[in-house]
Design an enzyme around this catalytic site. Structure first.
Site, PDB file in Angstrom:
ATOM      1  N   GLU A 263      25.060  37.334  41.760  1.00 41.28           N
ATOM      2  CA  GLU A 263      26.501  37.130  41.899  1.00 41.28           C
ATOM      3  C   GLU A 263      27.117  38.351  42.588  1.00 41.28           C
ATOM      4  O   GLU A 263      27.371  39.371  41.956  1.00 41.28           O
ATOM      5  CB  GLU A 263      27.135  36.907  40.522  1.00 41.28           C
ATOM      6  CG  GLU A 263      26.525  35.753  39.754  1.00 41.28           C
ATOM      7  CD  GLU A 263      26.784  35.882  38.258  1.00 41.28           C
ATOM      8  OE1 GLU A 263      27.956  35.927  37.852  1.00 41.28           O
ATOM      9  OE2 GLU A 263      25.781  35.976  37.513  1.00 41.28           O
TER      10      GLU A 263
ATOM     11  N   HIS B 233      34.492  35.154  33.196  1.00 42.06           N
ATOM     12  CA  HIS B 233      34.599  34.237  34.335  1.00 42.06           C
ATOM     13  C   HIS B 233      35.932  33.499  34.391  1.00 42.06           C
ATOM     14  O   HIS B 233      35.991  32.298  34.694  1.00 42.06           O
ATOM     15  CB  HIS B 233      33.451  33.233  34.326  1.00 42.06           C
ATOM     16  CG  HIS B 233      32.101  33.840  34.571  1.00 42.06           C
ATOM     17  ND1 HIS B 233      31.923  34.992  35.315  1.00 42.06           N
ATOM     18  CD2 HIS B 233      30.861  33.456  34.163  1.00 42.06           C
ATOM     19  CE1 HIS B 233      30.630  35.286  35.370  1.00 42.06           C
ATOM     20  NE2 HIS B 233      29.959  34.384  34.670  1.00 42.06           N
TER      21      HIS B 233
ATOM     22  N   HIS C  33      28.207  31.354  41.331  1.00 45.17           N
ATOM     23  CA  HIS C  33      27.295  31.472  40.186  1.00 45.17           C
ATOM     24  C   HIS C  33      26.079  30.549  40.332  1.00 45.17           C
ATOM     25  O   HIS C  33      25.620  29.947  39.359  1.00 45.17           O
ATOM     26  CB  HIS C  33      28.046  31.143  38.898  1.00 45.17           C
ATOM     27  CG  HIS C  33      27.481  31.787  37.665  1.00 45.17           C
ATOM     28  ND1 HIS C  33      26.265  31.432  37.136  1.00 45.17           N
ATOM     29  CD2 HIS C  33      27.955  32.768  36.862  1.00 45.17           C
ATOM     30  CE1 HIS C  33      26.026  32.135  36.043  1.00 45.17           C
ATOM     31  NE2 HIS C  33      27.043  32.968  35.855  1.00 45.17           N
TER      32      HIS C  33
END
Length: 313
Positions: A279, A95, A165
């Site tokens: 996601e 991420h 997210h």
């Protein structure tokens, strides 16, 4: 309104949106979707204070980047140059690294009663990524839906994979193991122990990963889902108790379905399976897997994508 102040002195704002039966709160910290109420029921996991987001968040509601999901070994090669990234999910980068977009204060660059646009400039070398990247996300409420529109531009070749997210719980509490999920995807990406795709997409047929017909999250594999699906269409989630349905459509090629099994109830206010993530994104580790759709962005190009979450019932 002011939500809080970071130790650096930066101010974090909260914007409230409304349309029909939907109400949403968005933070400038991490471009976080803090709450999303459907007829008064909050269907996303959020945190009450800025300090909670600094210390107790597992990316709750945040826009993650510069590269959402994992990059193997924290490295990739672009145009013959190897770039090294922070390894924050050993042995991989996750991420966007230690200080990804979820931990940045975005600038509010547009606002109406039912929409807000947030923009972030990520400098060249930020978390090891090349090029100065300008990213934006617009949250728009329209009737029974919330739409997320992303855009990104760069001044040098780079890779980018933006996603949100949020953890969804259509019951507003309890766990999501009874939520019924249907994913229009004939293939998914098998992964190794580090959750890096091992190669070509594999058929879901005959496996616990087959959601081409509706199944409860906890009905198979103990709900241990954290995999990317190769989308042929959209996603549908139903909460049997209330009958509330969430339909997800996107321009992205994949969706990471994570059932929240690693939430622990100690480091965060939420226990295992308190929410599920959908996601929408390009595939994990695409910079190292050239057979996947490309995530390379070059100067003069503008990368855009859109995802809509629609609620019925």
């Amino acid at each position: 309104m002011i939500f809080g102040t970071l130790p650096s002195g930066e101010t974090v704002e909260r914007v409230e949106l409304a349309s029909g039966r939907l109400r949403a709160s968005v933070l400038s910290y991490g471009a976080v979707l803090q709450s999303l109420e459907v007829s008064g029921v909050n269907v996303v996991l959020g945190l009450p204070t800025l300090d909670d987001y600094l210390t107790r968040s597992r990316y709750f509601g945040a826009v993650v980047g510069r590269y959402g999901n994992r990059i193997a070994g924290g490295r990739f090669t672009l145009d013959g140059v190897e770039y090294r990234l922070p390894v924050n999910n050993a042995p991989n980068s996750l991420h966007g690294g230690v200080q990804g977009f979820d931990k940045k204060v975005w600038t509010i660059t547009g606002r109406t009663a039912d929409s807000v646009t947030l923009t972030l400039v990520s400098p060249d070398g930020d978390q090891g990524y090349p090029g100065t990247l300008t990213a934006s996300v617009t949250y728009t409420l329209a009737g029974d839906a919330i739409r997320l529109d992303y855009a990104a531009e760069t001044d040098a070749p780079t890779v980018v994979n933006l996603t949100n997210h949020s953890y969804f719980n259509l019951a507003g509490g309890g766990d999501v193991l009874g939520h019924v999920v249907e994913i229009a995807a004939e293939h998914y990406l098998p992964v190794d122990d580090g959750k890096i795709p091992t190669g070509e997409p594999a058929p879901v047929k005959g496996t616990p990963f087959d959601f081409t017909s509706p199944h409860a999250v906890g009905a198979r594999a103990g709900g241990a889902y954290d995999h990317c699906y190769v989308l042929d269409g959209g996603v549908r989630v139903t909460e049997p108790g209330s009958g509330l349905v969430m339909e997800v459509t996107t321009t992205e090629p994949g969706v990471q379905f994570y059932a929240g099994g690693m939430l622990d109830g100690e480091a965060t206010p939420y226990g295992p399976h308190a929410g599920l993530c959908l996601e929408t994104q390009h595939f994990p580790d695409s910079p190292n897997q050239p057979h996947f759709p490309s995530t390379v962005l070059r100067p003069g190009e503008r990368r855009t994508s859109s995802t809509t979450y629609r609620f019925t019932g």
